[in-house]
Design an enzyme around this catalytic site. Structure first.
Site, PDB file in Angstrom:
ATOM      1  N   LYS A 115     -12.338  -0.666   1.990  1.00 32.09           N
ATOM      2  CA  LYS A 115     -12.142   0.681   1.467  1.00 32.09           C
ATOM      3  C   LYS A 115     -11.765   0.617  -0.009  1.00 32.09           C
ATOM      4  CE  LYS A 115      -7.457   1.041   3.465  1.00 32.09           C
ATOM      5  NZ  LYS A 115      -7.440  -0.187   4.292  1.00 32.09           N
ATOM      6  N   ASP A 160      -3.738   6.178  -3.368  1.00 30.54           N
ATOM      7  CA  ASP A 160      -2.448   5.659  -2.916  1.00 30.54           C
ATOM      8  C   ASP A 160      -2.003   4.529  -3.844  1.00 30.54           C
ATOM      9  OD1 ASP A 160      -4.266   3.730  -2.008  1.00 30.54           O
ATOM     10  OD2 ASP A 160      -3.155   3.335  -0.173  1.00 30.54           O
ATOM     11  N   GLU A 196     -12.572   5.111   7.559  1.00 31.75           N
ATOM     12  CA  GLU A 196     -11.560   5.291   8.590  1.00 31.75           C
ATOM     13  C   GLU A 196     -10.818   6.584   8.288  1.00 31.75           C
ATOM     14  OE1 GLU A 196      -8.980   1.924   8.520  1.00 31.75           O
ATOM     15  OE2 GLU A 196      -8.180   2.346   6.531  1.00 31.75           O
ATOM     16  N   SER A 239       0.835  -1.197   0.000  1.00 28.84           N
ATOM     17  CA  SER A 239       0.000   0.000   0.000  1.00 28.84           C
ATOM     18  C   SER A 239       0.871   1.249   0.000  1.00 28.84           C
ATOM     19  CB  SER A 239      -0.964  -0.029   1.186  1.00 28.84           C
ATOM     20  OG  SER A 239      -1.878   1.045   1.115  1.00 28.84           O
TER      21      SER A 239
END
Length: 600
Positions: A426, A310, A412, A153
């Site tokens: 997500k 990201d 979050e 990530s």
């Protein structure tokens, strides 16, 4: 150790004086068939690097808030071929089918597939890089028993990771994660056929789901598209950065699915690059300093909105041109307020029966803003919070669905958002295009995103929050900091004040204690493997200190939740900053504990 004639280490001559370490060294050199990582351990052994060998070999990665994540290298504590094989072999004991997907390290994904294929388990292995949310989506769409994603990530380039998803599409959580780790420790020798990565190419049990999943995902985006006709006429221009990751193609497709022209890509960051060559930190959450290329391109192209996914495209950062006065970079909590409002606004358009609200939920992790709680209190639907990490949100979604309830939004604070019910995790791709539609709708009414955020706070109360961290690479220091907070004035006593404000409630999820509950027990599940303490102050500020599940950080979160009508924003911000600064100095003692303060 002596060397055999063939250049290999003589395993009979291993002796460091540490029985546990000698056993671990023997196991590694016997089991590891990757010459590069095996050579790393051999070199450390020849150099007498006992402490480094102990660090690498005498501990094992644990499932944190986002699966397994660590630096790449040799050793049971790091990400490498052997630890990926071990983790997958244990998954084999749990599942009869797996959906295996790759990100930056395709070899690790191929080895993951090989472990399953060698036991005659059918595998769906994507032929190219895909966003992380495609994994849970594909697990549900294909009816797979589980899914694996190889991704670090937004971690530094030296790291990699391994996420496991269950048959319901949610990340694994307790007790499954603990059972998997237990099985790895009890039966960790790799099968010889697990190293046969060519199975990923040659096995008739392997298929590529890329075309089907991409097509179905883009079709299912219609479930969160509410104003497609308006989108086709929108004059707004958007810039998108994929942060050297996998998001470019999929965000482009998602915009087309909503009727938009594709966003303008940041050319230097468009394609996958594991070195993250243009950013000091591959995490768009860090704000304006890492978004510089995106913002400059937007100014050149006269684009009002900048988006950045990201590297694995499950998180989303958003910035908006601020009336010629620079850029407003939204925090995760602020963007959640906008997205939560937008999903509620459109849901109400098609659900006029008040009884429908009894079955509608929004979710957030406990360290995130309580703005959705304020929505629920006024609008009459349900809000629940979970432990940090989207695996807990995914688990809660599954539980609620079994009783006929619907989660229309969850988030979050670390810029992770779930709009609708497509993916129980997500998803930066869908969140990006939902933000684009919301912005287009608001601009059509002469409102910016920032102005609408102010409208939301006026209606539901200002929620001003701060999120940051300090870095600590020494686990004993972290343990000492939290032990001190639990023995502040003697055994089992916590601080009673901070910055001149009384602490009226303490919740310690690590020990299961909550002073606000009649039985003094936490409502949230106890998590002994991580540190997390929440303090509620008399002035209404809520502050949480916790360790990260994936990085060497102590994170801190503070929020001032004001009632509707109280709009003296500057005084709220000033009070929150004062309390936050004092709490960090008094409770974490950064200078005394040699903590590294956030520099970006």
């Amino acid at each position: 150790p002596a060397m055999e004639n063939n250049g290999d280490l003589d395993l009979n001559c291993l002796a460091t004086g540490d029985v546990q370490l000698d056993k671990a060294i023997y196991q590694w050199i016997t089991w590891d068939k990757n010459p590069r990582t095996r050579a790393q351990i051999e070199a450390l052994l020849l150099d007498g690097q006992v402490e480094e060998l102990r660090r690498r070999l005498c501990s094992r990665m644990t499932f944190g808030t986002a699966g397994l994540r660590a630096a790449m290298g040799a050793g049971f504590a790091l990400i490498n071929d052997l630890t990926i094989i071990q983790s997958t072999q244990v998954n084999n004991s749990y599942v009869k089918g797996i959906d295996s997907l790759s990100y930056m390290t395709s070899l690790l994904a191929r080895l993951t597939a090989a472990v399953m294929l060698c036991k005659d388990i059918p595998v769906f292995l994507f032929s190219t890089y895909v966003p992380t949310p495609f994994v849970p989506y594909a697990v549900k769409r294909l009816g797979a028993a589980a899914g694996v994603m190889v991704t670090a990530s937004h971690n530094p380039k030296e790291d990699n990771g391994y996420k496991v998803y269950w048959h319901n599409g949610a990340q694994i959580s307790s007790p499954n994660d603990k059972e998997i780790l237990k099985c790895i420790e009890e039966s960790s020798e790799p099968w010889s056929e697990s190293w046969n990565e060519s199975l990923a190419d040659n096995s008739p049990l392997r298929s590529d789901p890329l075309r089907e999943i991409s097509k179905k995902y883009m079709e299912d985006l219609s479930s969160v598209c509410f104003h497609r006709e308006l989108n086709t006429k929108s004059p707004l221009k958007f810039v998108h950065s994929s942060f050297h990751g996998v998001g470019h193609d999929y965000v482009q497709q998602a915009f087309r699915a909503f009727g938009f022209p594709p966003p303008i890509p940041v050319p230097e960051q468009k394609d996958p690059d594991p070195n993250f060559s243009t950013v000091s930190c591959p995490n768009p959450e860090e704000g304006e300093s890492v978004l510089e290329l995106s913002l400059r391109l937007a100014e050149k192209e006269n684009a009002k909105i900048v988006m950045a996914t990201d590297p694995d495209a499950d998180r989303l950062a958003v910035a908006e041109e601020n009336s010629g006065c620079g850029w407003k970079v939204f925090t995760g909590n602020e963007l959640a307020a906008l997205l939560g409002w937008w999903m509620l606004f459109n849901w109400k358009e098609t659900h006029s029966d008040p009884a429908d609200r009894e079955r509608m939920y929004m979710l957030a992790t406990t360290v995130s803003s309580k703005i959705l709680k304020a929505f629920a209190r006024i609008e009459g639907f349900h809000f629940e919070e979970t432990l940090p990490g989207f695996k807990w949100i995914g688990k809660k979604i599954h539980e609620l669905a079994k009783t006929g309830n619907e989660v229309i939004f969850a988030f979050e604070e670390s810029i992770g958002f779930l709009c609708g019910s497509m993916v129980p995790d997500k998803d930066g791709v869908s969140a990006a295009v939902v933000v684009a539609e919301m912005a287009s709708y608001l601009y059509n009414k002469n409102l910016t995103l920032h102005q609408q955020l102010e409208n939301i706070f006026e209606t539901y109360g200002y929620h001003i929050s701060t999120t940051s961290y300090v870095i600590c690479h020494d686990p004993p220091t972290v343990k000492r900091i939290f032990t001190r907070l639990r023995t502040f004035e003697g055994e089992n006593t916590y601080p009673r004040s901070s910055g001149g404000h009384s602490i009226v409630a303490v919740r310690d999820v690590t020990t299961g204690y909550d002073s606000s509950q009649p039985d003094k027990l936490c409502v949230l599940p106890m998590t002994k493997s991580s540190q997390m303490i929440t303090f509620t102050l008399q002035n209404g500020i809520v502050a949480t200190l916790r360790t990260s599940g994936t990085e060497p950080k102590i994170k801190f979160y503070t929020e001032f939740c004001a009632p509707p009508g109280k709009s003296d924003i500057s005084s709220l911000e000033e009070e929150l900053k004062k309390v936050t600064d004092t709490l960090v100095e008094e409770f974490l003692e950064p200078d005394k504990n040699n903590l590294i303060r956030r520099s970006i």
